[in-house]
Design an enzyme around this catalytic site. Sequence first.
Site, PDB file in Angstrom:
ATOM      1  N   HIS A   1       9.252  -3.435   3.306  1.00 24.88           N
ATOM      2  CA  HIS A   1       8.792  -3.648   1.931  1.00 24.88           C
ATOM      3  C   HIS A   1       9.986  -3.964   1.018  1.00 24.88           C
ATOM      4  O   HIS A   1       9.919  -4.857   0.175  1.00 24.88           O
ATOM      5  CB  HIS A   1       8.116  -2.388   1.384  1.00 24.88           C
ATOM      6  CG  HIS A   1       6.886  -1.956   2.110  1.00 24.88           C
ATOM      7  ND1 HIS A   1       6.805  -0.773   2.807  1.00 24.88           N
ATOM      8  CD2 HIS A   1       5.666  -2.531   2.244  1.00 24.88           C
ATOM      9  CE1 HIS A   1       5.603  -0.631   3.330  1.00 24.88           C
ATOM     10  NE2 HIS A   1       4.888  -1.698   3.012  1.00 24.88           N
TER      11      HIS A   1
ATOM     12  N   SER B   1       6.672  -0.324   9.967  1.00 26.39           N
ATOM     13  CA  SER B   1       5.296  -0.263   9.483  1.00 26.39           C
ATOM     14  C   SER B   1       5.042   1.131   8.947  1.00 26.39           C
ATOM     15  O   SER B   1       5.543   2.118   9.519  1.00 26.39           O
ATOM     16  CB  SER B   1       4.328  -0.551  10.647  1.00 26.39           C
ATOM     17  OG  SER B   1       3.016  -0.136  10.296  1.00 26.39           O
TER      18      SER B   1
ATOM     19  N   ILE C   1      11.122  -7.177   9.326  1.00 22.36           N
ATOM     20  CA  ILE C   1      12.274  -6.277   9.479  1.00 22.36           C
ATOM     21  C   ILE C   1      11.939  -5.272  10.585  1.00 22.36           C
ATOM     22  O   ILE C   1      10.832  -4.706  10.606  1.00 22.36           O
ATOM     23  CB  ILE C   1      12.575  -5.538   8.154  1.00 22.36           C
ATOM     24  CG1 ILE C   1      12.774  -6.531   7.006  1.00 22.36           C
ATOM     25  CG2 ILE C   1      13.786  -4.621   8.306  1.00 22.36           C
ATOM     26  CD1 ILE C   1      13.938  -7.484   7.152  1.00 22.36           C
TER      27      ILE C   1
ATOM     28  N   LEU D   1       6.727   3.163   1.372  1.00 27.01           N
ATOM     29  CA  LEU D   1       7.655   2.035   1.439  1.00 27.01           C
ATOM     30  C   LEU D   1       8.772   2.261   2.460  1.00 27.01           C
ATOM     31  O   LEU D   1       9.318   3.352   2.579  1.00 27.01           O
ATOM     32  CB  LEU D   1       8.267   1.779   0.059  1.00 27.01           C
ATOM     33  CG  LEU D   1       7.275   1.449  -1.055  1.00 27.01           C
ATOM     34  CD1 LEU D   1       8.021   1.142  -2.362  1.00 27.01           C
ATOM     35  CD2 LEU D   1       6.359   0.283  -0.687  1.00 27.01           C
TER      36      LEU D   1
ATOM     37  N   ARG E   1       2.482   2.738   9.273  1.00 28.55           N
ATOM     38  CA  ARG E   1       1.733   3.482  10.299  1.00 28.55           C
ATOM     39  C   ARG E   1       2.653   4.081  11.370  1.00 28.55           C
ATOM     40  O   ARG E   1       2.218   4.980  12.100  1.00 28.55           O
ATOM     41  CB  ARG E   1       0.690   2.592  10.967  1.00 28.55           C
ATOM     42  CG  ARG E   1      -0.507   2.325  10.081  1.00 28.55           C
ATOM     43  CD  ARG E   1      -1.661   1.707  10.863  1.00 28.55           C
ATOM     44  NE  ARG E   1      -2.839   1.550  10.019  1.00 28.55           N
ATOM     45  CZ  ARG E   1      -3.033   0.550   9.171  1.00 28.55           C
ATOM     46  NH1 ARG E   1      -2.124  -0.405   9.057  1.00 28.55           N
ATOM     47  NH2 ARG E   1      -4.126   0.484   8.438  1.00 28.55           N
TER      48      ARG E   1
ATOM     49  N   MET F   1       0.845  -1.203   0.000  1.00 30.22           N
ATOM     50  CA  MET F   1       0.000   0.000   0.000  1.00 30.22           C
ATOM     51  C   MET F   1       0.881   1.255   0.000  1.00 30.22           C
ATOM     52  O   MET F   1       0.410   2.346   0.329  1.00 30.22           O
ATOM     53  CB  MET F   1      -0.945  -0.025   1.198  1.00 30.22           C
ATOM     54  CG  MET F   1      -1.913  -1.200   1.139  1.00 30.22           C
ATOM     55  SD  MET F   1      -3.403  -0.970   2.094  1.00 30.22           S
ATOM     56  CE  MET F   1      -2.725  -0.772   3.715  1.00 30.22           C
TER      57      MET F   1
HETATM   58  P1  AMP Z   1       1.488  -2.950   3.493  1.00 30.10           P
HETATM   59  O1  AMP Z   1       2.017  -1.879   2.584  1.00 30.10           O
HETATM   60  O2  AMP Z   1       1.480  -2.569   4.919  1.00 30.10           O
HETATM   61  O3  AMP Z   1       0.190  -3.538   2.992  1.00 30.10           O
HETATM   62  O4  AMP Z   1       2.539  -4.132   3.415  1.00 30.10           O
HETATM   63  C1  AMP Z   1       2.899  -4.697   2.179  1.00 30.10           C
HETATM   64  C2  AMP Z   1       3.700  -5.955   2.438  1.00 30.10           C
HETATM   65  O5  AMP Z   1       4.881  -5.621   3.182  1.00 30.10           O
HETATM   66  C3  AMP Z   1       2.935  -6.983   3.269  1.00 30.10           C
HETATM   67  O6  AMP Z   1       3.206  -8.280   2.764  1.00 30.10           O
HETATM   68  C4  AMP Z   1       3.523  -6.802   4.649  1.00 30.10           C
HETATM   69  O7  AMP Z   1       3.455  -7.960   5.446  1.00 30.10           O
HETATM   70  C5  AMP Z   1       4.968  -6.468   4.314  1.00 30.10           C
HETATM   71  N1  AMP Z   1       5.608  -5.782   5.426  1.00 30.10           N
HETATM   72  C6  AMP Z   1       5.151  -4.698   6.099  1.00 30.10           C
HETATM   73  N2  AMP Z   1       5.979  -4.390   7.123  1.00 30.10           N
HETATM   74  C7  AMP Z   1       6.979  -5.297   7.091  1.00 30.10           C
HETATM   75  C8  AMP Z   1       8.157  -5.515   7.887  1.00 30.10           C
HETATM   76  N3  AMP Z   1       8.449  -4.735   8.923  1.00 30.10           N
HETATM   77  N4  AMP Z   1       8.955  -6.545   7.564  1.00 30.10           N
HETATM   78  C9  AMP Z   1       8.669  -7.363   6.515  1.00 30.10           C
HETATM   79  N5  AMP Z   1       7.584  -7.205   5.720  1.00 30.10           N
HETATM   80  C10 AMP Z   1       6.752  -6.190   6.003  1.00 30.10           C
END
Ligand code: AMP
Length: 281
Positions: A40, A188, A179, A36, A190, A33
């Site tokens: 990501h 995150s 990570i 990054l 957020r 989403m």
């Molecule tokens: P999002 O943009 O939050 O929907 O996340 C996109 C992808 O990145 C999803 O598969 C998440 O699980 C992964 N992701 C988000 N945060 C992390 C993190 N800290 N470590 C590894 N993968 C992550």
Amino acid sequence: MTPPPILRRLDDLRASTRAWHRAEDTICVVPTMGALHDGHLSLVQAAKAACDRVIVTIFVNPRQFNNPEDLANYPRTEEEDARKLARFGIDALYVPEPDQIYPDGFATTVSVAGLTDVMDGIHRPGHFDGVATVCTKLFTQTTATDAFFGEKDFQQLQVVRRLARDLDLQIEIHGCPTIRDIDGLALSSRNLLLSDRARALAPRLYEEMEAIAEGLAAGRPFGELQRAAIDRLEKTGFTRVEYLDLRAADDLHLLDAPTRPARLFAAAWLAGVRLIDNIAV
Ligand code: AMP
């Protein structure tokens, strides 16, 4: 390296993927989403190592937000995202316009039972239907052979694995480790919404989870460890711990001891931001 080509329409994406399939290239997709961060980017790196072609998608999917305020506040940083991706040499950045995912009259929902009856499935009604539907769309639109997801969202990873199996999608789902920042906080998008003060407190969630894992390894009962951790978090400034559960890694059933491969899962609110995390025990 140059920033990746940004594609906003399905026809343009298909023109690329058709040529790649003709050349018998494998295609990895990394759904995101945006906003990054290194979490990501670790998925992008894993995808680059595994496939001939890599597509990163950015789509802030309205159907997976159960709270309109959360959707409105979600960080959007497309230009910076494209810059961050430049060094990976990916083949396409797919940022679909909303009607490319949800055309007029869109009426289909993909819903995974069972795995979604717990944790975020309860606390975020409709969230996993939104996730399952958009992932199915992105898998079929990109015609990817492989998809990369983070264990950070472990329940989501299991839901996506289930739907790919149930719908006979010819795609392999890869889970990648979480990570973390140097203080332990899981990265995150957020986290950008946390004040400096809240950001300083946020790693306590992971610290408490680690403490529970150590307690379990020493043979202490989970219920006792769980109660003490929730109590400390609430005293620290977390306003609500939605769950702090010990569950089986495969079917997410509740456990009271790690008698089979298990994980600790947590969701808690800090200064208006909902944080989630999980670790293997
Ligand atoms: P999002 O943009 O939050 O929907 O996340 C996109 C992808 O990145 C999803 O598969 C998440 O699980 C992964 N992701 C988000 N945060 C992390 C993190 N800290 N470590 C590894 N993968 C992550």
